[in-house]
Motif scaffolding. Structure first.
Motif, PDB file in Angstrom:
ATOM      1  N   THR A   1       0.856  -1.192   0.000  1.00 35.79           N
ATOM      2  CA  THR A   1       0.000   0.000   0.000  1.00 35.79           C
ATOM      3  C   THR A   1       0.885   1.232   0.000  1.00 35.79           C
ATOM      4  O   THR A   1       1.779   1.364   0.847  1.00 35.79           O
ATOM      5  CB  THR A   1      -0.921   0.015   1.230  1.00 35.79           C
ATOM      6  N   PHE A   2       0.648   2.115  -0.949  1.00 37.89           N
ATOM      7  CA  PHE A   2       1.470   3.319  -1.065  1.00 37.89           C
ATOM      8  C   PHE A   2       1.065   4.342  -0.009  1.00 37.89           C
ATOM      9  O   PHE A   2      -0.071   4.359   0.471  1.00 37.89           O
ATOM     10  CB  PHE A   2       1.327   3.933  -2.457  1.00 37.89           C
ATOM     11  N   ALA A   3       2.017   5.214   0.323  1.00 40.55           N
ATOM     12  CA  ALA A   3       1.727   6.277   1.280  1.00 40.55           C
ATOM     13  C   ALA A   3       0.696   7.249   0.715  1.00 40.55           C
ATOM     14  O   ALA A   3      -0.122   7.790   1.457  1.00 40.55           O
ATOM     15  CB  ALA A   3       3.014   7.016   1.636  1.00 40.55           C
ATOM     16  N   ASP A   4       0.697   7.444  -0.600  1.00 43.14           N
ATOM     17  CA  ASP A   4      -0.276   8.310  -1.273  1.00 43.14           C
ATOM     18  C   ASP A   4      -0.651   7.649  -2.595  1.00 43.14           C
ATOM     19  O   ASP A   4       0.063   6.775  -3.114  1.00 43.14           O
ATOM     20  CB  ASP A   4       0.310   9.703  -1.540  1.00 43.14           C
ATOM     21  N   SER A   5      -1.768   8.074  -3.142  1.00 43.41           N
ATOM     22  CA  SER A   5      -2.196   7.577  -4.443  1.00 43.41           C
ATOM     23  C   SER A   5      -1.121   7.875  -5.487  1.00 43.41           C
ATOM     24  O   SER A   5      -0.554   8.972  -5.519  1.00 43.41           O
ATOM     25  CB  SER A   5      -3.524   8.230  -4.830  1.00 43.41           C
ATOM     26  N   ARG A   6      -0.837   6.877  -6.361  1.00 44.16           N
ATOM     27  CA  ARG A   6       0.249   7.005  -7.336  1.00 44.16           C
ATOM     28  C   ARG A   6      -0.284   6.818  -8.758  1.00 44.16           C
ATOM     29  O   ARG A   6      -1.324   6.180  -8.975  1.00 44.16           O
ATOM     30  CB  ARG A   6       1.330   5.933  -7.096  1.00 44.16           C
ATOM     31  N   PRO A   7       0.439   7.350  -9.762  1.00 40.06           N
ATOM     32  CA  PRO A   7       0.075   7.062 -11.149  1.00 40.06           C
ATOM     33  C   PRO A   7       0.181   5.564 -11.436  1.00 40.06           C
ATOM     34  O   PRO A   7       0.900   4.829 -10.765  1.00 40.06           O
ATOM     35  CB  PRO A   7       1.102   7.862 -11.962  1.00 40.06           C
ATOM     36  N   GLU A   8      -0.515   5.134 -12.469  1.00 44.57           N
ATOM     37  CA  GLU A   8      -0.590   3.706 -12.770  1.00 44.57           C
ATOM     38  C   GLU A   8       0.777   3.112 -13.112  1.00 44.57           C
ATOM     39  O   GLU A   8       0.992   1.913 -12.958  1.00 44.57           O
ATOM     40  CB  GLU A   8      -1.568   3.486 -13.931  1.00 44.57           C
ATOM     41  N   ARG A   9       1.716   3.951 -13.533  1.00 44.82           N
ATOM     42  CA  ARG A   9       3.039   3.425 -13.890  1.00 44.82           C
ATOM     43  C   ARG A   9       3.775   2.862 -12.670  1.00 44.82           C
ATOM     44  O   ARG A   9       4.762   2.133 -12.821  1.00 44.82           O
ATOM     45  CB  ARG A   9       3.882   4.507 -14.553  1.00 44.82           C
ATOM     46  N   ALA A  10       3.302   3.199 -11.460  1.00 43.04           N
ATOM     47  CA  ALA A  10       3.924   2.618 -10.267  1.00 43.04           C
ATOM     48  C   ALA A  10       3.781   1.104 -10.252  1.00 43.04           C
ATOM     49  O   ALA A  10       4.578   0.396  -9.624  1.00 43.04           O
ATOM     50  CB  ALA A  10       3.305   3.220  -9.005  1.00 43.04           C
ATOM     51  N   LEU A  11       2.758   0.593 -10.968  1.00 42.36           N
ATOM     52  CA  LEU A  11       2.573  -0.858 -11.062  1.00 42.36           C
ATOM     53  C   LEU A  11       3.794  -1.521 -11.695  1.00 42.36           C
ATOM     54  O   LEU A  11       4.231  -2.596 -11.260  1.00 42.36           O
ATOM     55  CB  LEU A  11       1.319  -1.161 -11.890  1.00 42.36           C
ATOM     56  N   PHE A  12       4.379  -0.880 -12.692  1.00 43.78           N
ATOM     57  CA  PHE A  12       5.530  -1.469 -13.372  1.00 43.78           C
ATOM     58  C   PHE A  12       6.773  -1.419 -12.484  1.00 43.78           C
ATOM     59  O   PHE A  12       7.617  -2.313 -12.548  1.00 43.78           O
ATOM     60  CB  PHE A  12       5.772  -0.734 -14.697  1.00 43.78           C
ATOM     61  N   ASP A  13       6.882  -0.388 -11.652  1.00 45.91           N
ATOM     62  CA  ASP A  13       8.006  -0.338 -10.716  1.00 45.91           C
ATOM     63  C   ASP A  13       7.927  -1.496  -9.721  1.00 45.91           C
ATOM     64  O   ASP A  13       8.945  -2.124  -9.402  1.00 45.91           O
ATOM     65  CB  ASP A  13       7.995   0.991  -9.956  1.00 45.91           C
TER      66      ASP A  13
END
Length: 677
Positions: A476-488
């Motif tokens: 779970t991220f600290a804040d909402s992230r762009p969808e590209r965070a999925l690839f990271d």
């Protein structure tokens, strides 16, 4: 000693076996009542005293970034007694000697370390120095799980940077009596911590100087919580407020309430079963005794003893048996109550436990047991005292037995005589036979109910951990992230599969009904974390509209095809009308689900995600955990395997105790019924 009293003691000695069986059943009812009411009072009074002494807040609210002046405006609301503006975040911890990362609730303390609300109870060490950037308090259970003492340390990922922290002291907090980590069903003290640090240190770290993101509010007596919450929402709305809520939605308090509800059910359901069975057994015993002593009753009446004296004689016998059961029940109930108090100490972290078994609890249990025993005897005694002396001294008319069905249908012609005699007795006294059967059925029911709990839990575990949430970990991220965070995330060491999700805090409205929950967005072809129905079949989320759990739909009084108002509590803070596309059966939670892409379109924020479910190669677990400890955007980590192991460990310890107690109670009922019948 009078003649009747000497007869009373002779009868008590002669009938000691039957009397003891009745006393045991009565004692079980008394013990359960003393345990249930006593434990309920202990928990309620402990919670009430703890909340009052340490000023537990009445209302809570979150915001993205609100100036301290907004807290001053909240303090001016009519009915508000105290306000505490705080910083509260979830962070990842790197704990020495532990491979997997831990998650912490990071909470700020006033720089003078004297909060008006949610005051801490120091169990060791001291408070952090106001100007220190490294000293913290940790909750006692986390320190115990790792053997930490003041002066020890660990690291935390805070605002994208890894910072070494030093434990200044350990504490207990009324806000975390039941400290539950994200995604866990029971507390895991090794993987979840409560960490408190001075406000100035956290404000500098998270760029919140002169601001806050969490608010605790104490109410004055007689204040209207709904009106105050509406005003708080109005004040915090421009600063990303996600809606104020009261104690009922505060996790720790909610779990305490659930435990109290369970104890109330125990006090209301179980004792009447034992007292009803005891009343029936008393009726059997006294009826049999009066039938055998019919001639003696007639002789006593002929010698001048009145009906009242004879009735009191038998009532005294019943009261003596009840007294034995009451004393046994008091002793066992007090012993079980203290054992329950020890269990509370393991699950609920209080600085003290009020276990004061007041006399009224024992008096209530004794009165209920005595009343049940006397009521069971009244009918049998009433018939005896009505007999005239001449009638009572004469033998009773012989029982008229029939051939049952043998003469007419030829049934039982070749049956053993013992079986025929048994069936005749059942047919002759059908009410007594039915009540005996009912008593045995209740003993079986008590045992089945306890064993049923294990089957239910096994089914719940199978559905939750092997059918619905099949991922190895949830990031779970600290804040909402762009969808590209999925690839990271997918490129982290050992990751085999990654699925995004989004969790948006919402308030759902339908007519006069409203519920606060999270709207979960999932990909349509998700395989790791799935929405399943009661038959464990995957549910395909609709392209348009919401899918609600059956329980949530019931609370909102809504069905498929109806339209629901969705009040979004983050981002644009708007209220949207969305159709309900499906209602599904689930075992846990108040679920509201939506297709991830449809949810992002609804919010008009572009493709964003709040976290990722992953499966990973167990052989690369160390590398995976090491990478997570240096991931700056990560706010919380849930490990399914560890959560399941902790749940099974807790259940295994407590289920054995529960089944043993219920098995003993079932044996007492069965033994008493069979022995007296």
């Amino acid at each position: 000693m009078s003649v009747l009293d000497r007869k009373l003691w002779r009868d008590a000695l002669r009938l000691w076996g039957q009397g003891l069986a009745i006393a045991l059943v009565l004692g079980a009812g008394v013990a359960v009542l003393v345990l249930g009411v006593g434990a309920q009072r202990a928990l309620e009074e402990t919670r009430s005293a703890y909340y009052e002494r340490y000023h537990f807040a009445d209302l809570f609210a979150h915001a993205t970034r609100a100036p301290l002046a907004a807290a001053d405006r909240v303090a001016l609301i009519d009915g508000v007694r105290a306000v505490e503006a705080r910083i509260q975040r979830q962070v990842i911890l790197d704990v020495p000697g532990q491979r997997e990362p831990a998650t912490a609730a990071l909470v700020s303390l006033p720089d003078d370390a004297r909060p008006d609300l949610n005051r801490v109870h120091l169990t060791s060490g001291r408070l952090p120095e106001p100007l220190s950037r490294h000293e913290v308090l940790v909750n006692q259970s986390f320190a115990d799980a790792h053997g930490f003492r003041p002066g020890d340390g660990f690291a935390a990922i805070m605002a994208g940077r890894k910072r070494d922290l030093v434990i200044a002291g350990t504490m207990l907090s009324p806000e975390f009596v039941y400290a539950l980590g994200p995604g866990d069903l029971v507390p895991d003290d090794r993987r979840f911590a409560v960490v408190m640090a001075p406000y100035s240190a956290l404000a500098e770290t998270f760029d919140l100087d002169g601001a806050f993101d969490h608010l605790a509010v104490g109410l004055a007596r007689g204040a209207d919580p709904g009106q105050v919450m509406a005003e708080i929402d109005r004040i915090l709305a421009p600063y990303g407020g996600t809606g104020a809520y009261d104690r009922s939605d505060q996790p720790s308090h909610a779990f305490l309430d659930a435990e109290l509800t369970q104890l109330r059910g125990l006090s209301l359901i179980m004792p009447p079963i034992f007292l009803a069975v005891a009343a029936f057994l008393v009726n059997i015993t006294v009826s049999r005794l009066i039938a055998l002593e019919r001639e003696q009753i007639g002789l006593l009446k002929a010698l001048g003893y009145g009906s009242v004296a004879i009735a009191l004689h038998y009532l005294k016998l019943v009261a003596l048996i009840a007294l034995v059961g009451i004393v046994l029940g008091w002793i066992v109930g007090l012993w079980l109550g203290r054992g329950m108090a020890q269990l509370y100490g393991e699950f609920f972290r209080f600085p003290f436990l009020v276990f004061d078994q007041r006399f009224d609890v024992f008096l209530l249990a004794a009165s209920a047991a005595l009343a049940a025993a006397l009521l069971g005897a009244v009918q049998a005694i009433r018939g005896a005292v009505r007999l005239a002396p001449a009638v009572a001294m004469a033998p009773p008319a012989p029982t008229r037995f029939r051939h049952l069905f043998r003469a007419r249908f030829g049934l039982l012609r070749h049956a053993p005589q013992a079986l025929v005699m048994s069936l005749r007795n059942i047919a002759r006294w059908p009410v007594r036979a039915a009540l005996t059967t009912l008593g045995l059925a209740l003993s079986i029911a008590v045992l089945i109910a306890s064993l049923f709990a294990t089957d239910s839990l096994d089914l719940m575990i199978e559905a939750q951990f092997f059918q619905a949430d099949r991922q190895h970990a949830t990031l779970t991220f600290a804040d909402s992230r762009p969808e590209r965070a999925l690839f990271d995330v997918a490129n982290l060491p050992g990751v085999l599969q990654a699925e995004p999700f989004r969790a948006v805090p919402v308030r759902l409205h339908h007519g006069q009904h409203q519920e606060r929950t999270s709207l979960i967005g999932k990909p349509p072809a998700g395989d790791l974390s799935r929405v399943i129905d009661a038959d464990h079949r995957p549910v395909v989320l609709p392209d348009v509209g919401l899918a609600l759990s059956e329980m949530l739909a019931g609370l909102l009084a809504i069905g498929p095809g109806d339209r629901l108002l969705v009040e979004v509590m983050e981002g644009r803070l708007e209220t949207l009308e969305v159709p309900v596309a499906a209602v599904i059966q689930q075992y846990l939670g108040l679920g509201a689900y939506m297709d991830l892409q449809a949810l992002n379109r609804l919010l008009r924020e572009g493709p964003r995600i709040d976290g990722v479910h992953v499966s990973y190669d167990r052989h690369e677990e160390d590398a995976f955990f090491a990478a997570l400890k240096t991931t700056p955007v990560l706010g919380a980590l849930t490990l399914q395997r560890h959560s399941l192991a902790k749940l099974e460990e807790t259940l295994e310890r407590n289920i054995v105790v529960m089944i043993s107690v219920y098995a003993g109670l079932a044996f007492v009922i069965g033994f008493g019924v069979v022995y007296n019948a």
